[in-house]
Design a protein around this motif. Structure first.
Motif, short mmCIF file in Angstrom:
data_model
loop_
_atom_site.label_atom_id
_atom_site.label_comp_id
_atom_site.label_asym_id
_atom_site.label_seq_id
_atom_site.Cartn_x
_atom_site.Cartn_y
_atom_site.Cartn_z
N GLU A 57 2.54 5.23 -5.52
CA GLU A 57 3.46 6.19 -4.93
C GLU A 57 2.86 7.59 -4.94
N THR A 58 3.35 8.44 -4.04
CA THR A 58 2.93 9.84 -4.07
C THR A 58 3.42 10.47 -5.37
N ILE A 93 -1.56 12.28 -5.82
CA ILE A 93 -1.68 11.30 -4.74
C ILE A 93 -0.71 11.73 -3.65
N ALA A 94 -1.25 12.06 -2.49
CA ALA A 94 -0.43 12.55 -1.38
C ALA A 94 -0.28 11.52 -0.27
N ASP A 95 -1.19 10.56 -0.18
CA ASP A 95 -1.22 9.61 0.94
C ASP A 95 -1.31 8.19 0.39
N THR A 96 -0.23 7.44 0.45
CA THR A 96 -0.20 6.09 -0.11
C THR A 96 -0.95 5.07 0.75
N TYR A 100 -7.70 6.11 -3.49
CA TYR A 100 -8.05 7.20 -4.39
C TYR A 100 -8.95 6.63 -5.47
#
Length: 117
Positions: A57-58, A93-96, A100
């Motif tokens: 999750e973000t 984390i900005a983009d699921t 990463y």
């Protein structure tokens, strides 16, 4: 779906950081929620992603690498208290949909990280 992975490299000995304990926390302001504890394999990686699927999750996260314990088990000649002990990396984390990858390059005297691929 995206995922979170890591890789530890022992730059003092020129090899992967095997058997290093890693803790993963989700952050909500100053509140830390434990998600997972794992240990790196012989290649310095985890056997499975730290986060993936519905868990990915973000938000803000923290990885804690127990590097000082790793170097102590190798018999590294380091003073007490250790200069590098637990390495704490906070990241977002900005983009699921993305992968990463958070590598750690570590020695008893220094460490660095970056967003890998």
């Amino acid at each position: 779906m995206g995922k979170l992975t890591t890789h530890v490299l022992d730059t003092a000995h020129g090899r992967p950081g095997a058997n290093i304990k890693i803790e993963l926390f989700a952050l909500n302001g100053d509140v830390r929620r434990a998600i997972k504890t794992t240990v790196t394999n012989d290649d310095g990686r985890c056997n499975a992603p730290l986060l993936e699927g519905a868990e990915f999750e973000t938000g803000e996260y923290e990885l804690v690498f127990h590097a000082g314990d790793y170097f102590a088990t190798l018999g590294a000649n380091v003073p007490e208290p250790r200069f590098v002990d637990r390495v704490v990396l906070r990241f977002g984390i900005a983009d699921t949909a993305s992968h990463y990858h958070v590598p750690l390059l570590v020695s008893p005297w220094s460490y660095s990280t970056y967003r890998g691929s």
